[in-house]
Design a protein around this motif. Structure first.
Motif, PDB file in Angstrom:
ATOM      1  N   ARG A 121       0.827  -1.211   0.000  1.00  0.00           N
ATOM      2  CA  ARG A 121       0.000   0.000   0.000  1.00  0.00           C
ATOM      3  C   ARG A 121       0.861   1.262   0.000  1.00  0.00           C
ATOM      4  O   ARG A 121       0.406   2.320  -0.425  1.00  0.00           O
ATOM      5  CB  ARG A 121      -0.947  -0.011   1.204  1.00  0.00           C
ATOM      6  N   LEU A 122       2.080   1.137   0.480  1.00  0.00           N
ATOM      7  CA  LEU A 122       3.011   2.266   0.467  1.00  0.00           C
ATOM      8  C   LEU A 122       3.793   2.332  -0.845  1.00  0.00           C
ATOM      9  O   LEU A 122       4.645   3.201  -1.022  1.00  0.00           O
ATOM     10  CB  LEU A 122       4.003   2.138   1.631  1.00  0.00           C
ATOM     11  N   GLY A 123       3.517   1.408  -1.756  1.00  0.00           N
ATOM     12  CA  GLY A 123       4.233   1.380  -3.030  1.00  0.00           C
ATOM     13  C   GLY A 123       5.601   0.751  -2.931  1.00  0.00           C
ATOM     14  O   GLY A 123       6.508   1.074  -3.703  1.00  0.00           O
ATOM     15  N   ILE A 124       5.776  -0.180  -1.967  1.00  0.00           N
ATOM     16  CA  ILE A 124       7.064  -0.842  -1.756  1.00  0.00           C
ATOM     17  C   ILE A 124       6.894  -2.336  -1.957  1.00  0.00           C
ATOM     18  O   ILE A 124       6.021  -2.952  -1.335  1.00  0.00           O
ATOM     19  CB  ILE A 124       7.612  -0.568  -0.334  1.00  0.00           C
ATOM     20  N   LEU A 125       7.699  -2.928  -2.820  1.00  0.00           N
ATOM     21  CA  LEU A 125       7.643  -4.362  -3.079  1.00  0.00           C
ATOM     22  C   LEU A 125       8.699  -5.068  -2.241  1.00  0.00           C
ATOM     23  O   LEU A 125       9.892  -4.765  -2.336  1.00  0.00           O
ATOM     24  CB  LEU A 125       7.890  -4.647  -4.561  1.00  0.00           C
ATOM     25  N   LEU A 126       8.245  -5.995  -1.398  1.00  0.00           N
ATOM     26  CA  LEU A 126       9.151  -6.810  -0.588  1.00  0.00           C
ATOM     27  C   LEU A 126       9.428  -8.093  -1.360  1.00  0.00           C
ATOM     28  O   LEU A 126       8.550  -8.935  -1.518  1.00  0.00           O
ATOM     29  CB  LEU A 126       8.510  -7.113   0.771  1.00  0.00           C
ATOM     30  N   LYS A 127      10.644  -8.255  -1.860  1.00  0.00           N
ATOM     31  CA  LYS A 127      10.976  -9.414  -2.687  1.00  0.00           C
ATOM     32  C   LYS A 127      11.294 -10.653  -1.859  1.00  0.00           C
ATOM     33  O   LYS A 127      11.156 -11.772  -2.325  1.00  0.00           O
ATOM     34  CB  LYS A 127      12.153  -9.089  -3.597  1.00  0.00           C
ATOM     35  N   ASP A 128      11.767 -10.447  -0.645  1.00  0.00           N
ATOM     36  CA  ASP A 128      12.146 -11.582   0.198  1.00  0.00           C
ATOM     37  C   ASP A 128      11.884 -11.197   1.646  1.00  0.00           C
ATOM     38  O   ASP A 128      12.392 -10.184   2.128  1.00  0.00           O
ATOM     39  CB  ASP A 128      13.624 -11.913  -0.004  1.00  0.00           C
ATOM     40  N   GLY A 129      11.064 -12.006   2.339  1.00  0.00           N
ATOM     41  CA  GLY A 129      10.695 -11.691   3.707  1.00  0.00           C
ATOM     42  C   GLY A 129      11.885 -11.574   4.641  1.00  0.00           C
ATOM     43  O   GLY A 129      11.817 -10.881   5.660  1.00  0.00           O
ATOM     44  N   ILE A 130      12.973 -12.233   4.328  1.00  0.00           N
ATOM     45  CA  ILE A 130      14.160 -12.178   5.176  1.00  0.00           C
ATOM     46  C   ILE A 130      14.710 -10.753   5.268  1.00  0.00           C
ATOM     47  O   ILE A 130      15.399 -10.398   6.238  1.00  0.00           O
ATOM     48  CB  ILE A 130      15.244 -13.139   4.635  1.00  0.00           C
ATOM     49  N   ALA A 131      14.369  -9.906   4.265  1.00  0.00           N
ATOM     50  CA  ALA A 131      14.856  -8.523   4.265  1.00  0.00           C
ATOM     51  C   ALA A 131      14.350  -7.758   5.472  1.00  0.00           C
ATOM     52  O   ALA A 131      15.056  -6.903   6.017  1.00  0.00           O
ATOM     53  CB  ALA A 131      14.430  -7.825   2.975  1.00  0.00           C
ATOM     54  N   LEU A 132      13.131  -8.042   5.917  1.00  0.00           N
ATOM     55  CA  LEU A 132      12.585  -7.350   7.088  1.00  0.00           C
ATOM     56  C   LEU A 132      13.383  -7.681   8.338  1.00  0.00           C
ATOM     57  O   LEU A 132      13.636  -6.802   9.172  1.00  0.00           O
ATOM     58  CB  LEU A 132      11.110  -7.715   7.280  1.00  0.00           C
ATOM     59  N   GLU A 133      13.741  -8.953   8.489  1.00  0.00           N
ATOM     60  CA  GLU A 133      14.544  -9.344   9.650  1.00  0.00           C
ATOM     61  C   GLU A 133      15.893  -8.630   9.621  1.00  0.00           C
ATOM     62  O   GLU A 133      16.380  -8.141  10.643  1.00  0.00           O
ATOM     63  CB  GLU A 133      14.748 -10.856   9.666  1.00  0.00           C
ATOM     64  N   LYS A 134      16.502  -8.564   8.446  1.00  0.00           N
ATOM     65  CA  LYS A 134      17.811  -7.928   8.325  1.00  0.00           C
ATOM     66  C   LYS A 134      17.728  -6.422   8.540  1.00  0.00           C
ATOM     67  O   LYS A 134      18.600  -5.819   9.178  1.00  0.00           O
ATOM     68  CB  LYS A 134      18.392  -8.207   6.934  1.00  0.00           C
ATOM     69  N   LEU A 135      16.682  -5.819   7.980  1.00  0.00           N
ATOM     70  CA  LEU A 135      16.560  -4.361   8.017  1.00  0.00           C
ATOM     71  C   LEU A 135      16.449  -3.833   9.444  1.00  0.00           C
ATOM     72  O   LEU A 135      16.885  -2.715   9.742  1.00  0.00           O
ATOM     73  CB  LEU A 135      15.343  -3.929   7.186  1.00  0.00           C
TER      74      LEU A 135
END
Length: 752
Positions: free
Chosen positions: A438-452
């Motif tokens: 909804r914010l116009g951001i595509l999350l390609k891999d869920g692991i990115a959230l953990e890393k971020l």
């Protein structure tokens, strides 16, 4: 009839085409397709041609129909899905180049299809298997649950037994098929002396099914087919969602390989030119590169001068001028003049190949990161097995028979089944993905959230990331309408980014102008109107008398009209609207902010001063950016890299986590973990906020799952919970974890 086709002519022969164009086609065609010609059993020549401009059924008719009218052509078929044209013909009547002539005459640009580049593309059968299993499990679970509702509602014994048998007939084949993913994984783990999350899952499903079959045969009151198949369904759903996010990313190194030319034109000792495959090029060969072609090799320019788009290397939108004596690298695009290059490196020895190798190495390093849930599972799985084994043996020691002891041990396995733990991360990731979308951001891999959530440094590229990557005329108020009109009439003849910016500025004023037909483009210098002797271009070309004026920050063109003072056109690559605010938020949150750019020092320093970023580096190559990231991370830093160019790709992959704008190159988007679509840079800060909130909820979910086990496991061990009660408890814990993940939605309105 309307269609997307450029033409729909009736053609008879190659000669007619050449005569109608009035051109020497053999000289004008860029690439000779003969190296890609194959031959069938009958000796017919075959050529596969990629036709990217074919879009509809009318295109098929126009292309196939006209090819088939030629006497030499025996077969012509266009695959619209793959945009690939296959032609078979009698080579004694026409050459391979003639086949390209036909396509060009029809208005379609094609290139020979290199099968070697596509040999490594394989269908992901695992994902298909997962999706099929999910569908079968969903169908079986819904039907078994319907039957179970009737049993729970108080059906009499005969009806209950009948429904149990029907449930068995539905559930057992479904479990045998859908459970293979878990069973095979568990078997492989055990075969290698390992334990993973699939081992307790498999044991729970198998034992619950075994007890259910025993109860059904014996006419017992309880069967647990619904618990088994529903458990499998939810676990498959979580696994498919996780895999889908991973599959959105493709190998960036493979994408970068597409920047390589597929052929090169060699200049023979007698002066003739011949198209050859890259593998046939040798050091010291002389290669001719026409306008619009990709540079096929690394080498030294020995003849010619041209502007070259080296964005894959520098990340800058403005092309570089190359002249005799300059070193040039494979992967760039020749824009304004033909070049002759003496080969110094080919294939795996080029700079482009070095960058690809760096990216592949960075991808392998990135794969070593271990997910939080996987680290927990490493301890959780053996603990579950030990508890179940102790329960089985304990009850047998105190006097219960094997079946009763197994019944209680199965309840322990079901109640401790890692469904809640397995959903702890995916549930949050799915909610977070929805918010980011909804914010116009595509999350390609869920692991990115953990890393971020772990980052302590943010690294920005300049051009196209902090800035918009589009040169804009900034002193338009100082330029009269007449001067703007004259400049636009010259600039419209050029593809140079600064020329295009002048054209946009003129159109923005509503000025009317016509293209000046007397204009010639001086390669790397500017534009010249021979009739009126007006020049538009670089300072040393159009206004050499102004060379004393120092300007290292802004790009510029000068308009020189006889007997008038040269008029300066100054350009700037404007910052994204909220770049300064976003940088300030990162800094106030305690994160270190850095700029790494391939641009000039003055331009980089200017942006750094505006944004008050102390650490900034300019003139960096892809290797330099990668080295900076690797050095800092080796020292313990966890870096968030945000970049848009192909030159950023190695650093994007090597970073702890990375992000690219939607306007970025394909290679950059494939290399990054996240992509934002808007022009607003605030997306970078918002996604970091979401990651921080998500990390908190993931930890809470894991805590809830552990707390549930601390309470429920003793009850199951004491034999106070039947498999039915255990299944209810397990499902309840999964619901709690899912509802807790939904709390992330409450944070959406507070993102800044």
């Amino acid at each position: 009839m309307l269609s997307c086709c450029p033409v729909d002519y009736a053609l008879n022969d190659i000669t007619e085409m050449r005569q109608s164009k009035g051109l020497d086609w053999t000289g004008d065609l860029v690439a000779d397709p003969s190296p890609w010609v194959t031959y069938d059993q009958e000796g017919m020549a075959q050529l596969d041609i990629l036709v990217p401009e074919a879009y509809c059924a009318a295109c098929i008719g126009a292309i196939e129909g006209n090819f088939k009218k030629l006497e030499s052509v025996k077969y012509a078929r266009l695959n619209l899905t793959r945009k690939r044209l296959t032609v078979r013909w009698d080579e004694s009547l026409n050459s391979a180049k003639d086949m390209m002539v036909v396509l060009e005459w029809l208005g379609y640009h094609g290139q020979p299809f290199n099968r070697d580049q596509f040999d490594n593309l394989k269908t992901d059968s695992y994902q298909k298997k997962l999706l099929t299993s999910l569908g079968v499990a969903g169908f079986a679970a819904s039907n078994v649950m319907l039957l179970s509702v009737s049993v729970w509602a108080g059906a009499d014994d005969s009806t209950r037994n009948f429904f149990h048998w029907i449930s068995a007939l539905i559930a057992i084949p479904a479990l045998a098929y859908c459970g293979q993913i878990f069973f095979k994984s568990a078997y492989n783990a055990l075969r290698h002396g390992q334990l993973n999350m699939d081992v307790p899952i498999s044991l729970a499903v198998i034992l619950a099914t075994y007890i259910s079959i025993s109860e059904t045969i014996a006419g017992g009151a309880h069967a647990y087919f619904d618990a088994s198949i529903t458990l499998v369904f939810f676990l498959l759903a979580g696994r498919y969602l996780d895999l889908s996010m991973r599959q959105r990313a493709r190998s960036a190194a493979e994408q970068l390989m597409s920047m390589s030319a597929i052929a090169a034109t060699i200049i023979l000792p007698n002066g003739e030119r011949k198209s050859i495959k890259l593998v046939d090029i040798k050091l010291g060969d002389k290669i001719f590169v026409a306008i619009g072609e990709k540079i096929p090799v690394d080498g030294l320019i020995i003849d010619g001068k041209s502007d070259v788009d080296n964005a894959f290397l520098t990340g800058e939108s403005i092309p570089d001028l190359f002249d005799i004596g300059d070193q040039i690298h494979a992967g760039g695009i020749n824009l304004t003049g033909s070049l002759t290059i003496k080969v110094s490196a080919t294939g795996e020895d080029t700079l482009l190949a070095d960058i690809i190798r760096l990216m592949e190495e960075a991808e392998r390093t990135d794969a070593k990161y271990i997910r939080l849930a996987d680290r927990v599972a490493k301890l959780y799985a053996p603990a579950v097995h030990i508890l179940a084994a102790i329960t089985l043996l304990g009850w047998m020691i105190v006097g219960k028979d094997f079946n009763e002891s197994l019944f209680i041990a199965t309840s322990v396995l079901i109640i401790t089944c890692p469904c809640a733990l397995g959903l702890a991360v995916p549930a949050v990731q799915v909610v977070a993905s929805g918010i980011l979308l909804r914010l116009g951001i595509l999350l390609k891999d869920g692991i990115a959230l953990e890393k971020l959530a772990d980052i302590d440094m943010v690294v920005f590229d300049k051009t196209g990331t902090l800035t918009l990557g589009q040169p804009k005329l900034i002193n338009a108020d100082e330029i009269s309408d007449e001067a703007m009109r004259v400049a636009a009439s010259l600039a419209v003849n050029s593809k140079h980014p600064l020329s295009q910016a002048i054209v946009k500025a003129a159109e923005g004023r509503g000025l009317k102008y016509s293209a000046n037909g007397n204009v010639t483009e001086e390669i790397g210098q500017g534009l010249y109107d021979e009739k009126s002797q007006i020049k538009l271009g670089k300072r040393n070309y159009a206004a050499p008398e102004s060379m004393s004026i120092k300007n290292d920050v802004q790009a510029e063109f000068y308009l020189s009209i006889q007997a008038q003072t040269p008029i300066r056109f100054a350009f700037e690559d404007g910052l994204r609207p909220d770049a300064k605010v976003t940088v300030e938020k990162f800094k106030k949150s305690g994160l270190e902010v850095v700029i790494l750019s391939g641009d000039r020092e003055a331009a980089v320093k200017n942006v750094a001063d505006i944004l008050q970023i102390k650490t900034h580096k300019s003139g960096l190559s892809p290797q330099d950016k990668l080295a900076f990231v690797q050095t800092k991370q080796a020292a313990g830093k966890k870096i968030f890299v945000i970049g848009d160019g192909s030159n950023d790709a190695p650093a994007l992959i090597a970073a702890h986590v990375s992000m690219s704008p939607g306007s970025a190159s394909d290679v950059s988007q494939l290399s990054a973990d996240l992509i934002f679509q808007s022009q607003s840079l605030s997306a970078a800060y918002k996604v970091w906020q979401v990651a921080k909130f998500s990390r908190g909820l993931i930890k809470q979910n894991i805590g809830l799952a552990i707390a549930y086990n601390i309470i429920a496991v003793p009850i199951a061990i004491m034999g106070l919970a039947t498999p039915f009660v255990a299944a209810i408890a397990m499902s309840t814990s999964s619901m709690i974890v899912t509802l807790n993940a939904l709390r992330l939605r409450l944070k959406e309105g507070g993102l800044s």
